[in-house]
Design a protein around this motif. Structure first.
Motif, mmCIF file in Angstrom:
data_model
loop_
_atom_site.group_PDB
_atom_site.id
_atom_site.type_symbol
_atom_site.label_atom_id
_atom_site.label_comp_id
_atom_site.label_asym_id
_atom_site.label_seq_id
_atom_site.Cartn_x
_atom_site.Cartn_y
_atom_site.Cartn_z
ATOM 1 N N PHE A 280 0.870 -1.183 0.000
ATOM 2 C CA PHE A 280 0.000 0.000 0.000
ATOM 3 C C PHE A 280 0.905 1.231 0.000
ATOM 4 O O PHE A 280 1.684 1.424 0.942
ATOM 5 N N MET A 281 0.819 2.047 -1.030
ATOM 6 C CA MET A 281 1.556 3.304 -1.049
ATOM 7 C C MET A 281 0.760 4.334 -0.261
ATOM 8 O O MET A 281 -0.473 4.425 -0.385
ATOM 9 N N THR A 282 1.471 5.109 0.563
ATOM 10 C CA THR A 282 0.792 5.998 1.517
ATOM 11 C C THR A 282 1.462 7.370 1.550
ATOM 12 O O THR A 282 2.560 7.547 1.016
ATOM 13 N N ASN A 283 0.800 8.313 2.181
ATOM 14 C CA ASN A 283 1.364 9.653 2.361
ATOM 15 C C ASN A 283 2.367 9.625 3.513
ATOM 16 O O ASN A 283 2.050 9.993 4.640
ATOM 17 N N GLY A 284 3.585 9.177 3.223
ATOM 18 C CA GLY A 284 4.569 8.974 4.263
ATOM 19 C C GLY A 284 4.234 7.732 5.073
ATOM 20 O O GLY A 284 3.191 7.096 4.871
ATOM 21 N N ALA A 288 0.295 5.357 6.994
ATOM 22 C CA ALA A 288 0.206 3.894 7.009
ATOM 23 C C ALA A 288 0.025 3.383 8.438
ATOM 24 O O ALA A 288 -0.780 2.478 8.698
ATOM 25 N N ILE A 289 0.763 3.983 9.365
ATOM 26 C CA ILE A 289 0.635 3.611 10.778
ATOM 27 C C ILE A 289 -0.777 3.900 11.268
ATOM 28 O O ILE A 289 -1.388 3.083 11.970
ATOM 29 N N GLN A 290 -1.307 5.048 10.880
ATOM 30 C CA GLN A 290 -2.664 5.399 11.290
ATOM 31 C C GLN A 290 -3.689 4.418 10.717
ATOM 32 O O GLN A 290 -4.639 4.037 11.399
ATOM 33 N N MET A 291 -3.496 3.996 9.478
ATOM 34 C CA MET A 291 -4.392 2.999 8.883
ATOM 35 C C MET A 291 -4.399 1.716 9.700
ATOM 36 O O MET A 291 -5.459 1.155 9.999
ATOM 37 N N PHE A 432 7.139 -0.575 7.351
ATOM 38 C CA PHE A 432 6.940 0.782 6.836
ATOM 39 C C PHE A 432 8.255 1.351 6.309
ATOM 40 O O PHE A 432 9.326 1.132 6.882
ATOM 41 N N HIS A 433 8.146 2.117 5.236
ATOM 42 C CA HIS A 433 9.299 2.843 4.696
ATOM 43 C C HIS A 433 8.806 4.178 4.141
ATOM 44 O O HIS A 433 7.610 4.355 3.891
ATOM 45 N N SER A 434 9.751 5.122 3.947
ATOM 46 C CA SER A 434 9.352 6.487 3.607
ATOM 47 C C SER A 434 10.444 7.194 2.813
ATOM 48 O O SER A 434 11.633 6.883 2.958
ATOM 49 N N THR A 435 10.045 8.163 1.993
ATOM 50 C CA THR A 435 11.016 9.020 1.296
ATOM 51 C C THR A 435 11.529 10.133 2.200
ATOM 52 O O THR A 435 12.453 10.858 1.824
ATOM 53 N N SER A 436 10.940 10.296 3.380
ATOM 54 C CA SER A 436 11.276 11.429 4.248
ATOM 55 C C SER A 436 12.637 11.289 4.907
ATOM 56 O O SER A 436 13.256 12.291 5.262
ATOM 57 N N LYS A 437 13.100 10.071 5.087
ATOM 58 C CA LYS A 437 14.345 9.847 5.827
ATOM 59 C C LYS A 437 15.402 9.301 4.880
ATOM 60 O O LYS A 437 15.477 9.690 3.731
ATOM 61 N N GLY A 448 5.656 7.161 0.701
ATOM 62 C CA GLY A 448 5.948 6.035 1.577
ATOM 63 C C GLY A 448 5.106 4.832 1.212
ATOM 64 O O GLY A 448 4.286 4.880 0.287
ATOM 65 N N TYR A 449 5.324 3.741 1.943
ATOM 66 C CA TYR A 449 4.530 2.537 1.681
ATOM 67 C C TYR A 449 4.564 1.629 2.899
ATOM 68 O O TYR A 449 5.388 1.791 3.806
ATOM 69 N N MET A 450 3.649 0.672 2.913
ATOM 70 C CA MET A 450 3.705 -0.424 3.872
ATOM 71 C C MET A 450 3.499 -1.728 3.111
ATOM 72 O O MET A 450 2.799 -1.767 2.092
ATOM 73 N N GLU A 451 4.147 -2.777 3.611
ATOM 74 C CA GLU A 451 3.971 -4.111 3.039
ATOM 75 C C GLU A 451 3.297 -4.997 4.075
ATOM 76 O O GLU A 451 3.731 -5.050 5.230
ATOM 77 N N LEU A 452 2.259 -5.688 3.675
ATOM 78 C CA LEU A 452 1.548 -6.622 4.551
ATOM 79 C C LEU A 452 2.083 -8.032 4.317
ATOM 80 O O LEU A 452 2.152 -8.491 3.176
ATOM 81 N N VAL A 453 2.436 -8.708 5.396
ATOM 82 C CA VAL A 453 2.942 -10.079 5.311
ATOM 83 C C VAL A 453 2.140 -10.943 6.277
ATOM 84 O O VAL A 453 2.048 -10.627 7.468
ATOM 85 N N GLY A 454 1.532 -12.000 5.761
ATOM 86 C CA GLY A 454 0.788 -12.924 6.606
ATOM 87 C C GLY A 454 -0.522 -12.363 7.138
ATOM 88 O O GLY A 454 -1.053 -12.871 8.133
ATOM 89 N N ILE A 455 -1.045 -11.328 6.512
ATOM 90 C CA ILE A 455 -2.288 -10.703 6.967
ATOM 91 C C ILE A 455 -3.489 -11.416 6.337
ATOM 92 O O ILE A 455 -3.498 -11.724 5.132
ATOM 93 N N ASP A 456 -4.487 -11.682 7.141
ATOM 94 C CA ASP A 456 -5.711 -12.364 6.704
ATOM 95 C C ASP A 456 -6.332 -11.656 5.502
ATOM 96 O O ASP A 456 -6.322 -10.423 5.421
#
Length: 620
Positions: A280-284, A288-291, A432-437, A448-456
């Motif tokens: 999931f590509m996200t705004n930083g 993603a953490i909030q989601m 989670f990863h980000s272009t900010s850092k 930014g983005y998050m990757e889901l692994v093993g999620i139902d």
């Protein structure tokens, strides 16, 4: 309720009680209250309260019984007092009279105040969770720093104008012993001088420009290198004619997610499976953490294990969503290490209180602590989460920022694979990863983005629904993320320059981490662990008893008092350590080492001078 001012609070309560009594008794009584409010609200602001009380007594005495006369006069006196006080208080707001307007609305009579007097969203009605939420890196110290910046800029503009007009004298002089604020409070690299990498900005500019004045312009090759033009053409062809001006897929453009998937394979090993549909590509990283917290904090019993100290976005969002923050303490004396015994104890204590812990946050490299976890520690965390069925949040936004010789970033996903947990489907992991850092420092792009692994699969679909409600993350941020995970290829025109720019940023960050750590440790009363990674130092500072007592009297944490003093004395803006969480009795602050090497050397020298003066002041 009617006013934030302490000297008004008691009287305000009496007025509220009067209205409550009136509402319970009858509409007629409520009308009296509303009439008193209206008459008081239309009085001449310059008239003194006593004369108006006298007039009120005379006018009301002929129209009402003695009991009502007394009540209306007392009520009107209270309203007048509040209004007079309001005129004398600069910060008192129009919301003081909302309750009267609400009472009038309930009375359903012709004397009610107009709708414009009623504010629905006020201090009394806003979400308590939002009021309780705190985000330290933009807190009290930073607010004051911004105010001082405005003052300094105004003074400098006035001085410049005076010089321009060749005035012999000027009434303008700085009220501070410095001419600018050194912002070390937040990881915002480009705001304090880091230069943007050239090639990514060239590609982004061409992607954003209409083709006729960009990639298709006959003179484009004179302004842009060929590999930037080629990459922009590729991106624009995959996005279609709409380019960055239209919504993408809610998880992000598929072409970009494919590139992220390839990046993860190259990082962790081609033997570890990656599916672009799990990205999931996200705004930083923050969104993603909030989601994920939105999905996991389902009730007021839900708990999240968070490192202490921690990045305040976690406690802020947990508070906002009314969950429980279950802290596990990092071992400062051992370089902010973690151990399984501490984790087990924290989980057991939380569960004994009825907290239903469902997730675990690991920040690696650490913020605010700057440590890089060993492979063994990362594996311990992954095993712990698998054992206790906790969703692991791996905050890995600083994975490129590893400075200490011998230290190495080791991803949670790689650890899960090495432990056999991926193959067994025995871990739920979100990274989670980000272009900010990293070395890009593109905070404003919000990529930014998050990757889901093993999620139902059902949970995956619900997260997609949540992403869809926001339509998509911003397209320039998606483009920048694509460029972060797939830069120019070896042999391309821009490759050597791009790598040289990144190397220069990295080596300077490494030197600055040494400047800060070594400098702070040279100050008597300071203790600072080595910054092995990320972009922060988190020193402990010994404070005299007088400072602790003074802070208590002011209603603030001792290290907040210290940080405010440091700011006003030197212009150096740090964040109090209490905003990140710490052991009982420990005080300190977090500082970045993002300003230039020269600025950081100067900042450390100012910190040393301030500490000596601060200790002397509060030890006497």
């Amino acid at each position: 309720i009617l006013s934030a001012r302490a000297h008004q609070a008691q009287l305000s309560r009496k007025v509220i009680d009067t209205i409550d009594i009136a509402r319970r008794q009858s509409k007629e009584e409520l009308c009296v209250v509303v009439e008193a409010y209206q008459q008081a609200n239309t009085l001449d602001p310059t008239t003194t309260v006593p004369s108006e009380i006298h007039k009120a007594k005379q006018s009301k005495a002929t129209k009402m019984t003695s009991s009502r006369t007394l009540r209306i006069v007392l009520l009107q006196y209270a309203i007048l007092f509040l209004m007079t006080s309001r005129r004398q208080c600069q910060s008192t707001t129009q919301n003081n009279y909302n309750f009267f307007a609400h009472a009038a609305k309930q009375s359903n009579n012709n004397h009610a105040p107009t709708r414009t007097a009623f504010k629905r969203l006020t201090e009394e009605t806003i979400s308590p969770a939002l009021k309780n939420m705190e985000y330290a890196v933009r807190g009290k110290v930073v607010i004051l720093a911004d105010k001082i910046t405005d003052e300094l800029q105004a003074q400098q503009a006035e001085a410049k104008e005076t010089k321009k007009n060749k005035s012999k004298s000027s009434s303008s002089s700085s009220s501070y012993p410095f001419d600018h604020i050194v912002y070390t409070n937040i990881g915002n690299p480009q705001s304090v001088g880091q230069k943007a990498l050239t090639w990514p900005r060239q590609v982004l500019a061409l992607v954003e420009l209409p083709a006729r004045v960009g990639i298709d312009h006959p003179e484009a090759s004179k302004l842009f290198p060929p590999d930037a033009i080629a990459r922009a053409q590729e991106i624009k062809s995959k996005l279609g004619e709409s380019g960055t001006g239209a919504y993408s897929h809610s998880q992000g453009a598929k072409c970009f997610r494919d590139e992220i998937a390839n990046f993860l394979k190259e990082r962790d090993g081609v033997d570890i499976p990656v599916n672009a549909d799990d990205i999931f590509m996200t705004n930083g990283a923050s969104s993603a953490i909030q989601m994920m917290f939105t999905a996991l904090i389902a009730n007021d019993k839900a708990g999240v294990m968070v490192p202490i100290p921690q990045y305040p976005i976690y406690t802020a969002l947990i508070e906002l969503m009314q969950g429980h923050c279950v802290g596990y303490y990092l071992d400062e004396k051992n370089g902010w290490a973690l151990n399984l015994e501490t984790l087990e104890k924290a989980l057991e204590e939380a569960e004994s209180k009825g907290i239903e812990v469902n997730s675990f946050v690991m920040i690696n490299p650490g913020n605010p602590t700057g440590q890089v976890l060993s492979k063994e520690m990362v594996r311990d965390v992954v095993s712990f989460c698998s054992k206790h069925n906790l969703v692991l949040f791996a905050d890995e936004v600083y994975q490129e920022n590893v400075y200490l010789e011998g230290a190495e970033f080791y991803s949670a996903k790689r650890a899960a694979a090495d432990l056999g947990l991926l193959e067994e489907d025995a871990i739920e992991l979100v990274s989670f990863h980000s272009t900010s850092k990293g070395l890009y420092g593109e905070c404003g792009m919000r990529g930014g983005y998050m990757e889901l692994v093993g999620i139902d699969s059902f949970a995956h679909d619900e997260l997609y629904k949540l992403a869809s409600s926001a339509l998509c993350s911003n397209l320039p941020g998606q483009v920048m993320t694509s460029l972060m995970v797939r830069g120019p290829n070896p042999g391309d025109y821009s490759y050597e320059k791009h790598e040289a720019e990144k190397r220069e940023i990295f080596e300077s960050l490494r030197r600055r981490s040494k400047i800060v750590t070594t400098g702070l440790n040279s100050i008597p009363g300071f203790s600072c662990q080595e910054a092995a990674g990320a972009m922060y130092s988190f020193p402990a500072v010994e404070l005299p008893d007088g400072a602790i007592q003074a802070a208590k009297e002011k209603g603030m944490a001792p290290d907040t008092l210290y940080a405010l003093s440091l700011l006003e004395s030197t212009g150096v803006c740090v964040v109090p350590a209490s905003g990140f969480g710490q052991e009982e009795g420990r005080w300190g602050f977090r500082t970045t080492f993002l300003p230039s090497e020269e600025e950081m050397e100067r900042a450390v020298a100012l910190m040393a001078k301030h500490h000596e003066e601060f200790v002397a002041k509060y030890s006497s």
